[in-house]
Design an enzyme around this catalytic site. Structure first.
Site, PDB file in Angstrom:
ATOM      1  N   TRP A  12      -0.727  -2.747  -1.650  1.00 10.91           N
ATOM      2  CA  TRP A  12      -1.619  -3.715  -0.986  1.00 10.91           C
ATOM      3  C   TRP A  12      -1.724  -3.464   0.512  1.00 10.91           C
ATOM      4  CZ3 TRP A  12       0.112  -9.071  -3.416  1.00 10.91           C
ATOM      5  CH2 TRP A  12      -0.313  -9.123  -4.747  1.00 10.91           C
ATOM      6  N   LYS A  13      -0.877  -2.600   1.045  1.00 12.34           N
ATOM      7  CA  LYS A  13      -0.865  -2.355   2.505  1.00 12.34           C
ATOM      8  C   LYS A  13      -0.745  -3.700   3.243  1.00 12.34           C
ATOM      9  CE  LYS A  13      -3.633   1.645   1.464  1.00 12.34           C
ATOM     10  NZ  LYS A  13      -4.395   2.766   1.954  1.00 12.34           N
ATOM     11  N   GLU A 168      -0.620  12.410  -2.718  1.00  9.31           N
ATOM     12  CA  GLU A 168      -1.732  11.681  -2.112  1.00  9.31           C
ATOM     13  C   GLU A 168      -2.367  12.530  -1.012  1.00  9.31           C
ATOM     14  OE1 GLU A 168      -1.433   7.216  -2.818  1.00  9.31           O
ATOM     15  OE2 GLU A 168      -0.453   7.620  -0.932  1.00  9.31           O
ATOM     16  N   GLY A 234      -4.656   2.127  -3.719  1.00 11.04           N
ATOM     17  CA  GLY A 234      -4.806   1.285  -2.533  1.00 11.04           C
ATOM     18  C   GLY A 234      -5.965   0.310  -2.715  1.00 11.04           C
ATOM     19  N   GLY A 235      -7.148   0.717  -2.276  1.00  6.21           N
ATOM     20  CA  GLY A 235      -8.317  -0.169  -2.248  1.00  6.21           C
ATOM     21  C   GLY A 235      -8.583  -0.882  -3.575  1.00  6.21           C
TER      22      GLY A 235
END
Ligand code: PEP
Length: 250
Positions: A12-13, A168, A234-235
């Site tokens: 989620w950063k 990544e 991520g996003g």
């Protein structure tokens, strides 16, 4: 299909308030019940206790996004392995490219962090990957070798398979540019060969994820590859329906 259990993690950063985290978990859990993949949520550290509590009856683990190698001390803004465990984390992302690029994370620090995490009982998720420029200069293998050698250097051979590696490519993170399944599989296979140079059994068992603009519509192609054992997302991991679709593809 390999016997390795796929692992799909949501990074989620620096996103989501507690209310948003609760809403995400409420919507996600019914969708991932009984999934073949291991599912890990990596919220910002302030939300770890809440997310761990909400997931405690389900087969969903939680993980930190970073940690310090020291047990305690004058390290403002940092958390230790024991603190992550204390709030229910079972894993920790280490060496994410944003930590490397924006916050000065070094291979030297990672070489100390990984064994500390493992010895404390946390599964380290070691992120490695080349930049756009490095790929264009045909330096991908050299960069991956350096990052893997450093990150795993103090992990004994018999514990290598407990680490999760996330390949990544930096150019694919948050950019909407995804590595092709062939590029991702080549790099994951290369990483496995680096582990194999130390221990063949560990190479067969270690799980290597792909991360970089994984979305519901490209997940099946990437995660269907023999060398790719899941995804670090991520996003698309900010939306429970999108993340659940990626888990289903694994
Ligand atoms: C990440 O931050 O680890 C990541 C892969 O992000 P995104 O899926 O947005 O590219």
């Amino acid at each position: 299909m390999s016997e390795r259990k796929p692992v799909v993690a949501a990074n989620w950063k620096m996103n989501k308030t507690l209310a948003e985290a609760r809403d995400f978990v409420d919507r996600l859990l019914p969708q991932v019940e009984g999934s073949r993949a291991e599912v890990i949520l990596c919220p910002p550290s302030f939300a770890l206790p809440l997310v761990a509590e909400l997931c405690k009856l389900d087969a969903v683990e939680v993980a930190g996004q970073n940690m310090h190698f020291a047990e305690s001390g004058a390290y403002t803004g940092e958390v230790s392995a024991a603190m992550l465990l204390d709030v229910g984390a079972r894993a920790v992302i280490l060496g994410h490219s944003e930590r490397r690029q924006l916050f000065g994370e070094t291979d030297e620090a990672l070489c100390r962090k990984l064994p500390v995490a493992l010895e404390a009982g946390l599964t380290p998720i070691l992120c490695v990957g080349e930049t756009d420029e490095q790929r264009e200069c045909h330096e991908t293998d050299r960069v991956l070798r350096r990052q893997i050698d450093a990150g795993l250097s103090r992990i004994p051979d018999e514990r290598l398979a407990e680490v999760i590696v996330a390949y990544e490519p930096v150019w694919a993170i948050g950019t909407g540019k995804t590595a092709s399944p062939e590029q991702a599989e080549d790099a994951c296979g290369f990483i496995r060969s680096l582990v194999g140079a130390r221990n063949a059994q560990a190479a067969a068992e270690i799980r290597i994820q792909y991360g970089g603009s994984v979305k519901p519509d490209n997940a099946a192609d990437l995660l269907g590859r023999e060398e790719i054992d899941g995804a670090l997302v991520g996003g698309a991991a900010l939306d429970p329906d999108d993340f659940a679709a990626i888990v289903a593809a694994a």
